[in-house]
Design a protein around this motif. Structure first.
Motif, PDB file in Angstrom:
ATOM      1  N   LEU A   2      -0.543   7.780   1.893  1.00  0.00           N
ATOM      2  CA  LEU A   2      -2.014   7.708   1.414  1.00  0.00           C
ATOM      3  C   LEU A   2      -2.666   6.900   2.853  1.00  0.00           C
ATOM      4  N   LEU A  35      -8.093  -0.669   1.417  1.00  0.00           N
ATOM      5  CA  LEU A  35      -7.583  -1.161   2.614  1.00  0.00           C
ATOM      6  C   LEU A  35      -8.322  -0.464   3.785  1.00  0.00           C
ATOM      7  N   GLU A  36      -8.338   0.813   3.651  1.00  0.00           N
ATOM      8  CA  GLU A  36      -9.059   1.798   4.846  1.00  0.00           C
ATOM      9  C   GLU A  36     -10.696   2.072   4.657  1.00  0.00           C
ATOM     10  N   ALA A  68      -4.705  11.104  -5.471  1.00  0.00           N
ATOM     11  CA  ALA A  68      -5.710  10.241  -4.696  1.00  0.00           C
ATOM     12  C   ALA A  68      -6.944  10.908  -4.468  1.00  0.00           C
ATOM     13  N   ALA A 114     -21.353   8.998  -1.355  1.00  0.00           N
ATOM     14  CA  ALA A 114     -21.245   7.800  -0.696  1.00  0.00           C
ATOM     15  C   ALA A 114     -22.713   7.271  -0.479  1.00  0.00           C
ATOM     16  N   PRO A 120       0.889  -1.004   0.033  1.00  0.00           N
ATOM     17  CA  PRO A 120       0.035   0.212   0.020  1.00  0.00           C
ATOM     18  C   PRO A 120       0.752   1.306   0.037  1.00  0.00           C
ATOM     19  N   VAL A 121       0.431   2.591  -0.199  1.00  0.00           N
ATOM     20  CA  VAL A 121       1.128   3.730  -0.334  1.00  0.00           C
ATOM     21  C   VAL A 121       0.818   4.271   0.935  1.00  0.00           C
ATOM     22  N   ARG A 134      -2.616   0.987  -7.742  1.00  0.00           N
ATOM     23  CA  ARG A 134      -1.975   1.003  -6.361  1.00  0.00           C
ATOM     24  C   ARG A 134      -2.770   2.156  -5.387  1.00  0.00           C
ATOM     25  N   ILE A 135      -3.268   3.177  -5.995  1.00  0.00           N
ATOM     26  CA  ILE A 135      -4.048   3.968  -5.235  1.00  0.00           C
ATOM     27  C   ILE A 135      -5.218   3.498  -4.626  1.00  0.00           C
ATOM     28  N   GLN A 154     -25.142   6.031  -2.628  1.00  0.00           N
ATOM     29  CA  GLN A 154     -25.117   4.623  -3.255  1.00  0.00           C
ATOM     30  C   GLN A 154     -25.117   3.627  -2.212  1.00  0.00           C
ATOM     31  N   LEU A 188     -18.198  14.263  -1.065  1.00  0.00           N
ATOM     32  CA  LEU A 188     -17.966  12.740  -1.419  1.00  0.00           C
ATOM     33  C   LEU A 188     -18.974  12.036  -0.379  1.00  0.00           C
ATOM     34  N   LEU A 202     -10.866  10.135  -6.007  1.00  0.00           N
ATOM     35  CA  LEU A 202     -11.968  10.134  -5.364  1.00  0.00           C
ATOM     36  C   LEU A 202     -13.148  11.345  -5.844  1.00  0.00           C
ATOM     37  N   PHE A 205     -12.008   3.433   1.975  1.00  0.00           N
ATOM     38  CA  PHE A 205     -12.443   4.704   1.657  1.00  0.00           C
ATOM     39  C   PHE A 205     -12.908   4.336   0.033  1.00  0.00           C
ATOM     40  N   LEU A 214     -16.986   4.479  -4.219  1.00  0.00           N
ATOM     41  CA  LEU A 214     -16.949   5.290  -2.866  1.00  0.00           C
ATOM     42  C   LEU A 214     -17.138   4.140  -1.696  1.00  0.00           C
ATOM     43  N   GLY A 215     -16.481   4.313  -0.690  1.00  0.00           N
ATOM     44  CA  GLY A 215     -16.696   3.274   0.453  1.00  0.00           C
ATOM     45  C   GLY A 215     -17.317   4.079   1.731  1.00  0.00           C
ATOM     46  N   PHE A 268      -6.026   0.230  -4.363  1.00  0.00           N
ATOM     47  CA  PHE A 268      -5.791  -0.662  -3.443  1.00  0.00           C
ATOM     48  C   PHE A 268      -5.750  -0.234  -2.070  1.00  0.00           C
ATOM     49  N   THR A 269      -4.857   0.696  -1.776  1.00  0.00           N
ATOM     50  CA  THR A 269      -4.673   1.473  -0.796  1.00  0.00           C
ATOM     51  C   THR A 269      -5.991   2.165   0.131  1.00  0.00           C
ATOM     52  N   LEU A 270      -6.603   2.779  -0.880  1.00  0.00           N
ATOM     53  CA  LEU A 270      -7.946   3.352  -0.585  1.00  0.00           C
ATOM     54  C   LEU A 270      -8.807   2.289  -0.175  1.00  0.00           C
ATOM     55  N   MET A 302      -5.350   8.746   5.614  1.00  0.00           N
ATOM     56  CA  MET A 302      -6.493   8.311   5.465  1.00  0.00           C
ATOM     57  C   MET A 302      -6.766   8.366   7.149  1.00  0.00           C
TER      58      MET A 302
END
Lengths: 254, 254
Positions: free
Chosen positions: A8, B50-51, B11, A76, A4-5, B43-44, A79, A72, B15, B53, B65-66, B46-48, A12
């Motif tokens: 980023l 994980l958290e 990122a 979200a 992961p980045v 990659r972005i 959705q 955002l 979004l 987002f 959007l998460g 994937f990281t978003l 978060m």
DNA sequence: ATAATGGTTTCGTATTGTGAAATATATCTC
DNA sequence: GAGATATATTTCACAATACGAAACCATTAT
């Protein structure tokens, strides 16, 4: 699997550090909470601010969540199809019982309000979408646990249950018995267990895969909810949850 | 001045690429829209993810959007004190006129709904917080422009005004005249200029520094709003905006 | 006036994020 | 069913960035 980045993830976690008890925080406080260098925190905040994700209060130098997150978040929310499909059911229930009605989901050991429709009466339970509440002492949480998988239940039972009021059930065996009664009657009851002065009932929304997708709850001031009224509201919320479960049963929602 | 964090900006732009016309997008589509390499976008994302987002729809491989954004957005919404303070005024107005009432602010050349209270009638104008709408052909936008600074006005007038309906005012001089009439009567009127079948009126909320903080609008289906009804609603929204302006006048809000 | 606290900036460098290339997976066409 | 196409995912050498130590600035407290 890719890595992961880092910056980023840090950003978060920084954004997630804000909550309704800490709506505003400064560079130093965030650095301490996140165990990051002040220069790093400042650089992340500076970048978040450029895009409107946070804004700095010029008077205090502290930061808060920005307008872009409002937008955002609204998108979200749109959705979350469960919210959308549940709304007419919630409105009908709120109009019938004239108490605050809410829809909540389980997430990381807590319940999160997806939607809240407040009572039209002047004295009402105020709640807000996005807010989190404990699982073991709220009607929503107990309605979830009663029908949840064993893993979620054991997660809760294995953690210390801190009393929120003198009425909070903190003994694991007593809670299990309460959950058994919940299943028996089809709805949970919280009698001033989470907050003095508030009673609530809740029932689960079961999806087509027999999993608890969410719960619907009714909450009101204790003085307005004598035992027979609690039973009435319990039946009403059970009925609404069943109707919504049936409505959703033909298709899974995310 | 420090340099912003590049991957964080990327990122946030990613979004912000999601909107209600594009609630779901894949890696390749996002890479094209953002002019980034697919590996970078992946990659972005994937990281978003994980958290929490963003989340990937397993069936389609596309992202949306998460849940964390829903939560952060709800918290951001709570902190918009103008929304909070305006709510009782909006509720009263909506109950009195029984049409959809909304609160909007100007942002980057567009109006953004902060709050929407829909009409209780079965046929009503649906709108959603977070949504954007043009400035030159909506009641909200014209109410803003009529009292906005010269800079915002020239920004709008210098851009091409694309007709949304046959009734859209696209001529800069005609729009200026319309804004003059708006100031004269204290509220703006949009007669099916933005969308066929919808009429709306709006009035500005002026803060203690004599700047337009937001606007309040009433919108309804055209068939329910003959000219005399439009005038009634115009007066009502003007009155409510004035009351709210007075309420806010003692203190500036963010 | 000095000390303490918190925010901001600088800059050398270690670490990370990048993207070209390859691989994997899914879908479509014949 | 084979081949083509499109999209998603992974790898890795390396260039560029993000990092944090240190210094500086501003405000508040003593």
């Amino acid at each position: 699997m890719s890595r992961p980045v880092q910056v980023l993830q840090r950003a978060m976690k920084l954004l997630t550090a804000f909550d309704h008890d800490h709506p505003e925080m400064g560079v130093t406080e965030l650095a301490q909470r996140l165990d990051l260098h002040k220069a790093t925190v400042h650089r992340i905040l500076f970048t978040l601010e450029l895009e409107g994700f946070v804004q700095q209060n010029p008077a205090t130098g502290k930061y808060r969540l920005g307008f872009r997150l409002f937008e955002l978040g609204a998108l979200a929310a749109e959705q979350i199809s469960l919210r959308r499909e549940a709304l007419p059911f919630l409105e009908k229930l709120r109009d019938e019982c004239r108490e605050t009605v809410d829809l909540a989901v389980y997430d990381n050991g807590e319940m999160v309000y997806l939607e809240v429709l407040e009572s039209p009466l002047p004295i009402k339970i105020a709640a807000r979408p996005g807010r989190r509440l404990p699982v073991y002492c709220t009607a929503s949480g107990k309605a979830y646990l009663a029908y949840a998988g064993e893993e979620d239940l054991q997660t809760v039972l294995s953690q210390e249950m801190i009393p929120c009021t003198p009425n909070t059930i903190c003994d694991p065996e007593a809670l299990q018995e309460d959950l058994r009664l919940t299943r028996e009657r089809g709805y949970s009851i919280s009698l001033e267990e989470y907050e003095i002065g508030i009673k609530a009932v809740a029932a689960p929304i079961i999806n087509g895969l027999s999993r608890v997708e969410a719960v619907i709850a009714i909450a009101g001031p204790a003085y307005r909810l004598p035992p027979e009224r609690v039973t009435e509201l319990g039946e009403a919320v059970r009925q609404t949850a069943r109707e919504l479960s049936r409505h959703l049963g033909g298709r899974l929602t995310t």
